[in-house]
Design an enzyme around this catalytic site. Structure first.
Site, PDB file in Angstrom:
ATOM      1  N   TYR A 304      48.670  61.956  53.409  1.00 60.98           N
ATOM      2  CA  TYR A 304      49.671  61.212  54.168  1.00 60.98           C
ATOM      3  C   TYR A 304      49.649  59.750  53.734  1.00 60.98           C
ATOM      4  O   TYR A 304      48.597  59.114  53.746  1.00 60.98           O
ATOM      5  CB  TYR A 304      49.361  61.352  55.655  1.00 60.98           C
ATOM      6  CG  TYR A 304      50.399  60.812  56.627  1.00 60.98           C
ATOM      7  CD1 TYR A 304      51.647  60.355  56.206  1.00 60.98           C
ATOM      8  CD2 TYR A 304      50.131  60.769  57.989  1.00 60.98           C
ATOM      9  CE1 TYR A 304      52.588  59.888  57.104  1.00 60.98           C
ATOM     10  CE2 TYR A 304      51.059  60.302  58.903  1.00 60.98           C
ATOM     11  CZ  TYR A 304      52.280  59.854  58.454  1.00 60.98           C
ATOM     12  OH  TYR A 304      53.211  59.378  59.352  1.00 60.98           O
ATOM     13  N   CYS A 305      50.811  59.228  53.342  1.00 64.52           N
ATOM     14  CA  CYS A 305      50.967  57.814  52.970  1.00 64.52           C
ATOM     15  C   CYS A 305      50.000  57.472  51.828  1.00 64.52           C
ATOM     16  O   CYS A 305      50.020  58.118  50.797  1.00 64.52           O
ATOM     17  CB  CYS A 305      50.766  56.930  54.205  1.00 64.52           C
ATOM     18  SG  CYS A 305      51.194  55.187  53.951  1.00 64.52           S
ATOM     19  N   ILE A 306      49.134  56.468  52.002  1.00 62.59           N
ATOM     20  CA  ILE A 306      48.198  56.130  50.932  1.00 62.59           C
ATOM     21  C   ILE A 306      47.228  57.283  50.687  1.00 62.59           C
ATOM     22  O   ILE A 306      46.731  57.464  49.577  1.00 62.59           O
ATOM     23  CB  ILE A 306      47.433  54.825  51.259  1.00 62.59           C
ATOM     24  CG1 ILE A 306      46.609  54.361  50.057  1.00 62.59           C
ATOM     25  CG2 ILE A 306      46.556  54.979  52.494  1.00 62.59           C
ATOM     26  CD1 ILE A 306      45.924  53.027  50.267  1.00 62.59           C
ATOM     27  N   GLY A 308      48.222  60.274  50.584  1.00 57.73           N
ATOM     28  CA  GLY A 308      48.990  61.084  49.643  1.00 57.73           C
ATOM     29  C   GLY A 308      48.934  60.516  48.235  1.00 57.73           C
ATOM     30  O   GLY A 308      48.880  61.267  47.246  1.00 57.73           O
TER      31      GLY A 308
END
Length: 569
Positions: A304-306, A308
């Site tokens: 998720y986000c960073i 990811g």
């Protein structure tokens, strides 16, 4: 006829003066302002035209104000943006005096912004940077932010006999103690009490993270476990808010064994932690823990986000080391891998902005999460700063209890070395999307080496990871991709549980090489509701048989109950 002139050359400043200048003007706005002034002096005809535009607007404002005082109905000469609710109170329409103040602010705001964009000789970067800071200044000067010019606040003070002003002062003193404007009622939530309540255990604790493993709720679980790599810019429990919104709880109800990273909140002694550490002692470690406990040779990775971005880097790293089979599939949620257009945050990512952040980190060994949160709030200043300023202090109201906003204020710190590397190599130089330009964990990284099946989820209104930028990865990887675009933004588009009353929707399909994001969207129909069920269908086909659940193992025994200790730091 225009004069062609050159701005005078700047002298090189002595080191002491340079340090003072950086402290006063860290984003180097001074030279841009000087260049703009010189540009207008070099184009007198255009400057006279800009002044003439202001005079015409001023005359319209005077005429409108006079008509209002003579009894004319409200007919805004300079209407506010439909999404701007600062002037929604009826006094701004019904009272000629308040209407005059509102119109004065709006016409000057519009003129200043139009004039900035019309300034000759500014390049796109200079125009964008100066426009951002001009907006901050104009938003701060809005009459609604000041008690004498806020009719709603004045009326409430009169109705309550001044009690609202005393409450506002108490709120101000409380927020000064915490160092930020409250967005929600801090007393309404407790991590491990009414947040992060899904039963589970800490099965690993290291210098960088705790690994949480959630208790199964089905008789058996899928053979391949799910490993969630949460963003270390925030705490993991956005994916485990409460029983109705928790992604991890919902996954356990679907028969999955779920692990998640709970990152340690670093202090000064962690200044030398690197991005390589997050790869070796973070994502690679949790994959190892999940494999040892579950007995599965591979896992489903979810970033998720960073988290990811780290996941995508890890996939390419595994491929370079011939170990790609450790991951059966990967799901990337609102994940940037091409940072050429990173959205509104780009305004902070020039050389001057990076120098400013690195100087702050050098002093303490980390970047305080409140600094980062403040930067993101500035991107939506009216709704995320001044709205709460007015409600908390001028109206004396306690913010309503909202779990996501509590999570948003529960910030984390970024280690100096890791964060500097991330900002410069990923955002500034955009090396992740350049084949072999980035070396992580001793391996050159090439996203084209990724053959792992991907399920990507982006969100329609995301200003942190714009979906058209996240899309770029679909054109670089070599494996199959299922791309999903969810309505809403960076958080609510992901924290999107199935519900019969949901008004959200999503688009989903398989991107083809050479397709643009707009073309793909134009050829897919929207589906109502949450994307979670379609994701689980996709995962189930790659998850093997159902097997007996094991919470821990001899190598990784239970160390304590979820949510653990790191999330409380």
């Amino acid at each position: 006829m225009q004069r062609d002139a050159q701005a005078p050359q700047q002298d090189v400043r002595p080191p002491l003066i340079e340090e003072l200048y950086r402290a006063i003007d860290p984003f180097e706005l001074g030279p841009i302002v000087g260049k703009a002034q010189w540009s207008w002096l070099s184009h007198p005809k255009e400057w006279v035209g800009a002044i003439s535009n202001w005079q015409n607007d001023a005359m319209r404002w005077q005429a409108q104000s006079l008509r209002r005082f003579l009894g004319d109905v409200d007919n805004d000469e300079f209407p506010a943006n439909p999404s701007d609710d600062r002037f929604a109170d009826t006094a701004w329409q019904n009272n000629p005096s308040w209407d005059m103040i509102k119109e004065w602010y709006l016409f000057n705001t519009r003129w200043l912004q139009d004039t900035l964009y019309a300034t000759p000789n500014l390049d796109d970067k200079e125009r964008s940077l100066s426009a951002f800071w001009l907006r901050q200044w104009l938003n701060a000067l809005a009459p609604t932010n000041y008690l004498p010019f806020n009719p709603r606040a004045l009326e409430k003070a009169r109705e309550t006999g001044g009690e609202s002003l005393l409450n506002g002062l108490r709120n101000l003193l409380r927020d000064m103690e915490h160092g930020e404007i409250a967005m929600t009622d801090r007393d309404a939530f407790q991590v491990g009490g009414n947040l992060a309540t899904t039963p589970g255990a800490v099965v690993y604790r290291g210098h960088l993270l705790e690994v949480l493993h959630y208790q199964a709720v089905t008789d058996k679980v899928y053979e391949v476990p799910i490993v969630i790599v949460s963003p270390w810019i925030n705490k993991y429990y956005v994916l485990d808010l409460d029983a109705k919104k928790s992604l991890v709880r919902w996954l356990t109800e679907q028969g999955f064994s779920v692990f998640i990273t709970s990152w340690k909140n670093p202090l000064e002694d962690a200044r030398d932690l690197t991005f390589d550490d997050y790869l070796h002692d973070g994502i690679d470690r949790i994959v190892e823990v999940a494999g040892k406990i579950s007995g599965s040779p591979s896992v489903h990775l979810v970033g998720y986000c960073i988290g990811g971005t780290l996941t995508a880097t890890y996939l390419a790293w595994l491929a370079a080391r011939k170990h790609a089979d450790k991951v059966a599939s990967a799901t990337l949620l609102t994940t940037l891998t091409d940072f050429s257009r990173p959205g509104d945050i780009e305004v902070f990512l020039g050389e001057e902005g990076l120098d400013f952040v690195e100087r702050k980190m050098e002093q303490r060994g980390y970047l305080d999460g409140k600094d980062m949160a403040g930067s993101f709030r500035m991107l939506r200043a009216n709704s995320l700063i001044w709205n709460y300023w007015i409600n908390n202090y001028l109206l004396g109201e306690t913010p309503r209890a909202f779990d996501i906003l509590y999570w948003n204020m529960d910030t984390t710190r970024m280690p100096q070395q890791m964060h500097s590397f991330y900002l410069r190599e990923f955002y500034y130089h955009n090396n992740l999307c350049k084949p072999d330009a980035l070396v992580v964990g001793g391996e050159p990284i090439d996203l084209a080496r990724i053959h792992t099946p991907l399920f990507m989820v982006s969100t329609e209104e995301d200003h942190i990871a714009p979906w058209k930028q996240t899309w770029q990865l679909t054109q670089r990887v070599s494996g199959p991709v299922t791309f999903t675009l969810s309505s809403s933004g960076h958080i609510l588009g992901i924290v999107n549980p199935p519900s019969p009353t949901s008004k959200r929707k999503y688009w989903q399909g398989t991107p083809q090489k050479g397709q643009s994001s707009d073309y793909w969207l134009g050829h897919h129909e929207a589906h109502p509701g949450s994307w979670w069920p379609s994701w689980v269908e996709w995962l189930a086909l790659k998850s093997g048989d159902k097997v007996a659940f094991k919470l821990d193992s001899k190598h990784y025994p239970k160390l304590g109950e979820a949510p653990g200790t790191y999330v409380l730091e």
